[in-house]
Design an enzyme around this catalytic site. Structure first.
Site, mmCIF file in Angstrom:
data_model
loop_
_atom_site.group_PDB
_atom_site.id
_atom_site.type_symbol
_atom_site.label_atom_id
_atom_site.label_comp_id
_atom_site.label_asym_id
_atom_site.label_seq_id
_atom_site.Cartn_x
_atom_site.Cartn_y
_atom_site.Cartn_z
ATOM 1 C CD GLU A 234 -2.906 0.953 -0.117
ATOM 2 O OE1 GLU A 234 -3.237 2.069 -0.541
ATOM 3 O OE2 GLU A 234 -3.191 -0.121 -0.700
ATOM 4 C CG HIS B 214 5.719 0.043 -3.228
ATOM 5 N ND1 HIS B 214 5.720 -1.188 -2.619
ATOM 6 C CD2 HIS B 214 7.010 0.440 -3.262
ATOM 7 C CE1 HIS B 214 6.954 -1.531 -2.295
ATOM 8 N NE2 HIS B 214 7.761 -0.557 -2.660
HETATM 9 P P1 AMP Z 1 11.352 0.278 -2.611
HETATM 10 O O1 AMP Z 1 10.548 -0.657 -3.448
HETATM 11 O O2 AMP Z 1 11.586 -0.183 -1.214
HETATM 12 O O3 AMP Z 1 12.615 0.727 -3.308
HETATM 13 O O4 AMP Z 1 10.465 1.593 -2.464
HETATM 14 C C1 AMP Z 1 10.008 2.308 -3.577
HETATM 15 C C2 AMP Z 1 9.436 3.624 -3.115
HETATM 16 O O5 AMP Z 1 8.354 3.384 -2.210
HETATM 17 C C3 AMP Z 1 10.453 4.494 -2.360
HETATM 18 O O6 AMP Z 1 10.296 5.847 -2.753
HETATM 19 C C4 AMP Z 1 10.052 4.292 -0.921
HETATM 20 O O7 AMP Z 1 10.397 5.375 -0.086
HETATM 21 C C5 AMP Z 1 8.545 4.154 -1.049
HETATM 22 N N1 AMP Z 1 7.969 3.482 0.127
HETATM 23 C C6 AMP Z 1 8.381 2.315 0.686
HETATM 24 N N2 AMP Z 1 7.654 2.032 1.785
HETATM 25 C C7 AMP Z 1 6.751 3.038 1.918
HETATM 26 C C8 AMP Z 1 5.716 3.325 2.877
HETATM 27 N N3 AMP Z 1 5.448 2.522 3.902
HETATM 28 N N4 AMP Z 1 4.993 4.459 2.708
HETATM 29 C C9 AMP Z 1 5.252 5.292 1.654
HETATM 30 N N5 AMP Z 1 6.217 5.076 0.733
HETATM 31 C C10 AMP Z 1 6.950 3.968 0.859
#
Ligand code: AMP
Length: 281
Positions: A35, A37
């Site tokens: 959620e 993402h």
């Molecule tokens: P990742 O797949 O971990 O590289 O994350 C992709 C994007 O999703 C990055 O910009 C993260 O900061 C964002 N993201 C990851 N977890 C969350 C969360 N719980 N709430 C909001 N954005 C998130």
């Protein structure tokens, strides 16, 4: 929704769309979507004509002892969620096309990456800025949305964009949490049910800092010490760092003033989790 694997093809498509006057938004991810993402994608969609989402577990941002190989993956589910949200293009390159043999060029933001996550994970941000710069060159988005959850990453990407005059607007979106306060993360998948209970101490410690600040405490050491005590009660928790910094310059603060970010990295069993809150003092 189209799935594109070739960087060259993706770039051609995006250049064509831009020539037609379309506004492109972009959300980079490593997949195993949750959620958090999806919240970024909803914001991106509202501000653009075309939403591009990348799914790429980027090897250059993982340290040699980190979880690159076992990072959770579920492409089938990701594709379904992206279709539901109205994503226009999934960019899903192969590693060999992003980093062909003899690949030799890296982008590095220097000072901002020497502290906090950068101190614990020395090559991490070099990998992040390199892949984000490459993705920006391929997709050429007008807007890119990142999560506050990885706040240092967002600050570092913003700095890269400013320093390199990249024509993209960076939007930072709030952290999405479970009811327990636990910030959603693909890595939560690694937690056992016992670890999941103990991990709630992370957000509770951040809330404790918020409460102390609201009742007038301005001394970082005192706040961090109380946060430590709370987390250390959990036998599976091993604190990497708890830090209070200016939310833009990332300078550590002894006395709290202005826009501050309280951040932490904690190992729960073998899983390393990060979280933060921003407070205006
Ligand atoms: P990742 O797949 O971990 O590289 O994350 C992709 C994007 O999703 C990055 O910009 C993260 O900061 C964002 N993201 C990851 N977890 C969350 C969360 N719980 N709430 C909001 N954005 C998130």
């Amino acid at each position: 929704m189209r799935i594109v694997k070739s960087p060259k093809k993706m770039q051609e498509i995006c250049i064509n769309l831009k020539n037609q006057g379309k506004v492109i938004s972009f959300v980079p991810t490593m997949g195993y979507l949750h959620e958090g993402h999806l919240s970024l994608m909803r914001i991106a969609k509202k501000k653009s004509d075309i939403l591009v989402v990348s799914i790429f577990v980027n090897p250059t941002q993982f340290g040699p002892k980190e979880d690159f190989k076992r990072y959770p993956r579920d492409l089938k589910r990701d594709k379904r969620l992206l279709k539901e949200i109205g994503c226009d293009f999934i960019f899903m390159p192969d590693i060999k096309d992003m980093y062909p043999k003899m690949y030799d060029t890296y982008v590095e933001v220097e000072d901002l990456t020497k502290i906090l996550e950068g101190k614990s994970r020395p090559e991490h941000f070099k990998g992040v800025t390199t892949v984000v710069a490459k993705l920006f060159n391929i997709i050429q988005p007008d807007i890119a949305v990142f999560g506050q959850k990885d706040f240092q990453q967002a600050v570092v990407v913003k700095k890269m964009v400013k320093d390199l005059n990249l024509p993209v607007k960076i939007i930072i979106a709030p952290t999405v949490r479970e009811k327990s306060g636990l910030a959603l993360s693909s890595r939560n998948e690694y937690l056992s049910s016992e670890e999941k209970k103990q991990v709630t101490a992370l957000y509770r410690s951040l809330k404790l800092s918020e409460k102390m600040i609201a009742s007038g405490e301005r001394d970082s050491r005192k706040i961090i010490s109380e946060m430590r005590k709370l987390i250390q009660k959990k036998p599976k928790a091993k604190i990497d760092y708890i830090s209070i910094n200016d939310s833009e310059s990332l300078k550590p603060l002894n006395k709290l003033k202005g826009n501050v970010v309280i951040s932490l990295a904690v190992l729960i069993g073998k899983t390393r989790l990060i979280d933060n809150i921003k407070i205006r003092v």
